[in-house]
Design an enzyme around this catalytic site. Structure first.
Site, short mmCIF file in Angstrom:
data_model
loop_
_atom_site.label_atom_id
_atom_site.label_comp_id
_atom_site.label_asym_id
_atom_site.label_seq_id
_atom_site.Cartn_x
_atom_site.Cartn_y
_atom_site.Cartn_z
N GLU A 169 -31.81 -17.34 -0.39
CA GLU A 169 -31.52 -18.44 0.55
C GLU A 169 -30.05 -18.84 0.54
O GLU A 169 -29.70 -19.91 1.03
CB GLU A 169 -32.29 -19.73 0.21
CG GLU A 169 -33.75 -19.70 0.26
CD GLU A 169 -34.37 -21.08 -0.09
OE1 GLU A 169 -33.64 -22.08 -0.21
OE2 GLU A 169 -35.60 -21.13 -0.22
N GLU A 189 -30.27 -14.99 2.40
CA GLU A 189 -31.39 -14.41 3.14
C GLU A 189 -32.72 -15.02 2.74
O GLU A 189 -32.84 -15.64 1.68
CB GLU A 189 -31.44 -12.91 2.92
CG GLU A 189 -31.25 -12.45 1.48
CD GLU A 189 -32.20 -13.02 0.47
OE1 GLU A 189 -33.43 -13.03 0.73
OE2 GLU A 189 -31.72 -13.49 -0.59
#
Lengths: 319, 319
Positions: free
Chosen positions: B286, B143
């Site tokens: 990420e 994310e």
């Protein structure tokens, strides 16, 4: 080491598009590789995995769950591509070279005599030294040798103190009686060679392992050639440990790749002031832990070399 | 899961040329992949990394060291190939897909209202669900969302108890005052929605994060499609955690790839009964920790598929 290359790498890490420090040890690894490769942006184009194999006189004392014949059989398995290290090298994009050291002439039983003469020891060191050239970007070292966790335990005890109970573990899987034999063998070796053990190189010769001596030579050659090193597990780390006892920082160019499940390895890593990169419960040797960690270094280099800076990407910094 | 495939993988591990258990978690990973991929010899030909991005109403409460504008800027950086996850996916041989979820319409400030309406929550879950197909061999989820470690802390507290002090950490690097604001924000959110929090899905909607909801949907879709999952750090794990609260074993198809340096992650992993594979001090999100762990799974599969058995290699077994 090139401290300037390390500082340049550190400065670059500070402006890449991520919160400072958020890549953790990947940032440190990029800086460490830069410093020892002597270039601000390190590379991992040529990764060499050296596995040295040797046989041990102490196997007659019942210190292993496997017969000594397995050393040569596993060398054949390496050549045929069937061992774990073959698959791990292929997965890591690393070149594997296996060197068998006089398997038909095991070292002497170190409870009775020095494992190697000075000449034998130096020949094994030279074999390892000669296997490393300056055109490789990373060296991984590993070993195969039935009985060699007992050898490693004896050497670790000689270098850092403690006895067989402190350093010997179950290796490939000995039972309680086998573990007791390992401990007694270590203690007998320490007693037999007590007068020689204050010299790290004499200890390595007396307690032996031709494959351990070859690893020592390879790790020393890497130091001179500016090649960073990934140490494998307990045996490989013990093999290189005399370099740290000979000179402060003598193993600064080496990282321990994986914390072996073999009992003595964490103690040895702590004694060397090193924190292993991985902790996956492996205890195979063969450079398997080192090869498994190569992709972590590749990840570190890929981020370091390929990421955009805040300025390049137009990303706002901290408020 | 296919318990038969897992048992077949376990039986194969027992006869490969290594001491039993000596590849540690690599052996377990091969068996786990076999079970969830429903084939005795798992494969990792197609590895998909999904990164979902969202914006958070609570950013106005000063819970991040970076401005909310950075979420969209980092999505642009992903598209341009300049972020850490781009390099890590390339290094791991994984396909990256980034989905931005209504970045111009942040969720509501959960201290004042539910972060999402039911319709908004379900739309985000559906986006994640739809991003997963049965033809992939491994899913990694991650994310991007300025403010979302506060969201994750609130959701973890709702699911497992505890307050802002227990679950909130420094995220991208807030100072002491920022940390105090994060904790107060979590506590205010828990108080505001206390009546709804016994339902894991209602908690996920009330405390929010469109990107967290999308991760939940993707991990659920992977379960239905027989696709094993690598969870990334604190936010991704919190996002998927409602599935473990909805049904025992609801996250058995997921492994936590890396123990984030963000304070709450180890507590959350422990609450889920999971031990992360890597511990490299990363705290970027990420999907970076998940992508970094992909080569470990590749190593496990390579050994499992490629190694010779004792019989094939003519290697003696234990004495």
């Amino acid at each position: 080491p090139d401290k300037g290359a390390g500082a340049a790498a550190r400065a670059r890490q500070a402006v890449l598009t991520k919160p400072p420090g958020s890549l953790g040890r990947l940032e440190w690894l990029a800086e460490w590789l830069a410093e020892w490769q002597r270039r601000p942006v390190p590379r991992l184009e040529r990764v060499l995995v050296l596995v040295f194999a040797g046989n041990h006189g102490i196997t007659r004392r019942g210190v292993s769950a496997f017969p000594a014949s397995v050393t040569a059989q596993m060398v054949a398995n390496f050549a045929a591509g069937g061992a774990a290290i073959n698959q791990l090298c292929a997965a890591a994009g690393a070149e594997l070279r296996v060197t068998a050291l006089d398997l038909d002439a095991p070292t002497a039983d170190f409870t009775e005599a020095p494992a190697m003469t000075e000449a034998e020891f130096l020949a094994a060191v030279a074999t390892g030294y000669g296997a490393v050239s300056a055109d490789i970007d990373l060296l991984c070292v590993g070993e195969m040798g039935i009985g060699n966790t007992t050898t490693a335990a004896a050497l670790a005890a000689a270098l850092f103190g403690g006895d067989g109970e402190h350093w010997a573990g179950r290796g490939t899987g000995v039972d309680d009686a086998g573990l007791a034999r390992k401990r007694a063998t270590v203690d007998a070796g320490l007693a037999r060679h007590a007068a020689a053990l204050s010299d790290p190189l004499a200890a390595a010769a007396a307690l032996g392992g031709r494959e351990l001596a070859a690893i020592l030579g390879a790790v020393l050659a890497a130091r001179h050639a500016g090649v960073p090193v990934l140490l494998d597990g307990f045996v490989s780390t013990a093999a290189a440990a005399p370099l740290a006892r000979l000179a402060p920082g003598g193993l600064d160019h080496a990282v321990i790749a994986h914390a072996s499940a073999e009992a003595g390895h964490r103690k040895l890593a702590a004694a060397l002031g090193k924190e292993p990169l991985l902790d996956l419960g492996m205890r195979l040797g063969e450079a398997s832990g080192a090869a498994a960690a190569v992709p972590i270094l590749r990840a570190a280099v890929a981020c370091h070399a390929g990421m955009a800076t805040f300025a390049e990407a137009g990303v706002d910094g901290k408020e």
